[in-house]
Design a protein around this motif. Sequence first.
Motif, short mmCIF file in Angstrom:
data_model
loop_
_atom_site.label_atom_id
_atom_site.label_comp_id
_atom_site.label_asym_id
_atom_site.label_seq_id
_atom_site.Cartn_x
_atom_site.Cartn_y
_atom_site.Cartn_z
N SER A 106 23.21 43.68 79.40
CA SER A 106 23.17 45.08 79.20
C SER A 106 22.57 45.57 77.58
O SER A 106 21.90 46.60 77.89
N ARG A 107 22.38 44.80 76.70
CA ARG A 107 21.88 45.14 75.65
C ARG A 107 20.37 45.26 75.88
O ARG A 107 19.57 46.10 75.47
N ALA A 108 19.53 44.23 76.96
CA ALA A 108 18.27 44.04 77.02
C ALA A 108 18.20 45.53 77.95
O ALA A 108 16.92 45.89 77.76
N LYS A 109 18.83 45.71 78.84
CA LYS A 109 18.83 46.80 79.73
C LYS A 109 18.67 48.25 78.95
O LYS A 109 17.60 49.19 79.19
N LYS A 110 19.48 48.33 78.07
CA LYS A 110 19.68 49.48 77.11
C LYS A 110 18.37 49.60 76.26
O LYS A 110 17.61 50.60 76.18
N ARG A 111 17.75 48.35 75.78
CA ARG A 111 16.85 48.40 74.75
C ARG A 111 15.58 48.88 75.51
O ARG A 111 14.66 49.57 75.09
N GLU A 112 15.40 48.19 77.13
CA GLU A 112 14.16 48.73 77.92
C GLU A 112 14.14 50.26 78.01
O GLU A 112 13.32 50.95 78.20
N ILE A 113 15.44 50.96 78.27
CA ILE A 113 15.64 52.21 78.63
C ILE A 113 15.15 52.98 77.34
O ILE A 113 14.42 54.01 77.39
N GLU A 122 17.74 52.39 67.12
CA GLU A 122 17.09 50.86 67.53
C GLU A 122 15.98 50.65 66.80
O GLU A 122 15.71 49.19 66.54
N GLY A 123 15.17 51.56 66.57
CA GLY A 123 13.72 51.35 65.71
C GLY A 123 14.22 50.93 64.51
O GLY A 123 13.44 50.04 63.99
N MET A 124 14.87 51.63 63.77
CA MET A 124 15.63 50.89 62.20
C MET A 124 16.15 49.40 62.36
O MET A 124 15.77 48.74 61.65
N ARG A 125 16.78 49.40 63.52
CA ARG A 125 17.43 47.78 63.58
C ARG A 125 16.09 46.97 63.90
O ARG A 125 16.39 45.70 63.22
N ASP A 126 15.28 47.17 64.62
CA ASP A 126 14.19 46.54 64.85
C ASP A 126 13.51 45.95 63.78
O ASP A 126 13.17 44.91 63.62
N PHE A 127 13.04 47.14 62.87
CA PHE A 127 12.46 46.91 61.67
C PHE A 127 13.33 46.03 60.85
O PHE A 127 12.65 44.99 60.03
N SER A 128 14.77 46.12 60.72
CA SER A 128 15.42 45.63 59.74
C SER A 128 15.59 43.98 60.09
O SER A 128 15.55 43.33 59.20
N GLN A 129 15.62 43.88 61.44
CA GLN A 129 15.52 42.41 61.57
C GLN A 129 14.42 41.78 61.29
O GLN A 129 14.34 40.57 60.88
N ARG A 130 13.11 42.31 61.57
CA ARG A 130 11.83 41.94 61.19
C ARG A 130 11.96 41.39 59.77
O ARG A 130 11.39 40.47 59.27
N ALA A 131 12.17 42.64 58.82
CA ALA A 131 12.34 42.46 57.42
C ALA A 131 13.03 41.17 56.86
O ALA A 131 12.51 40.41 56.18
N LEU A 132 14.28 41.28 57.55
CA LEU A 132 15.23 40.28 57.17
C LEU A 132 14.75 38.67 57.57
O LEU A 132 14.83 37.49 56.93
#
Length: 226
Positions: free
Chosen positions: A23-30, A79-89
């Motif tokens: 479900s998470r992957a589907k939402k991210r793709e959307i 989602e963009g902010m979370r994606d960046f935060s994950q990369r930074a951490l």
Amino acid sequence: MAPHFSSVSVGMAATSSKSRARSRAKKREILRKALECFAVHGLEHTTIDMIRAETGVSVGSLYHHFGNKDAIASAVFIEGMRDFSQRALEYLDQVASSSGGATEKAERLIKALVYANVDWISANPNWAQFVFHHRRTVGKAGGASTLNRDVESFYGKLAAILGPYVEGGHIRNLPAPLYGSFISGPVHDYARHWLAGRYAVPIQDVREELAEGAWRALNVNDGVRS
């Protein structure tokens, strides 16, 4: 023999976990497809029908998962902010778990934050543009509390990693907002001009200069002193 209850519970938990992951992957793709629509047509001129056509998901499903267009835009931003935060951490964790002296690691940690900014922007130019220009959409769609929790969580983890180096005298002790100004401020300023086509030199090509500038500003033995 009937399976042991614990085995059944573990199996159900694993199935539930897989279902959440799908479900998470589907939402991210959307959200990625919605972002493409916003990048091509602009946020104001993008319609739910355009997003539906791009994602192949029914309008009813879009409303069920996200809500109206503003809510989708808010989700894209978060989602963009979370994606960046994950990369930074991830970048910070690599440095924190490596060997080296305290001052050397302090430098590598500051530079890692710059690298994370530059690398994420380079890999996700449309997302970066969206994040730079559409923060107010989050508040408009009622997503401010979610974004604030995410930001507080990220900065809490950041403080836990960098704090010992500040306390140990390896990174300058400054008011909290200044760290972002010195680390990400120059990156974001350059990125805005580059993404708008005003700077011809790709941001990746000035990655080291931006990282060195951030370290010089925050190194207790360099930078601007009070």
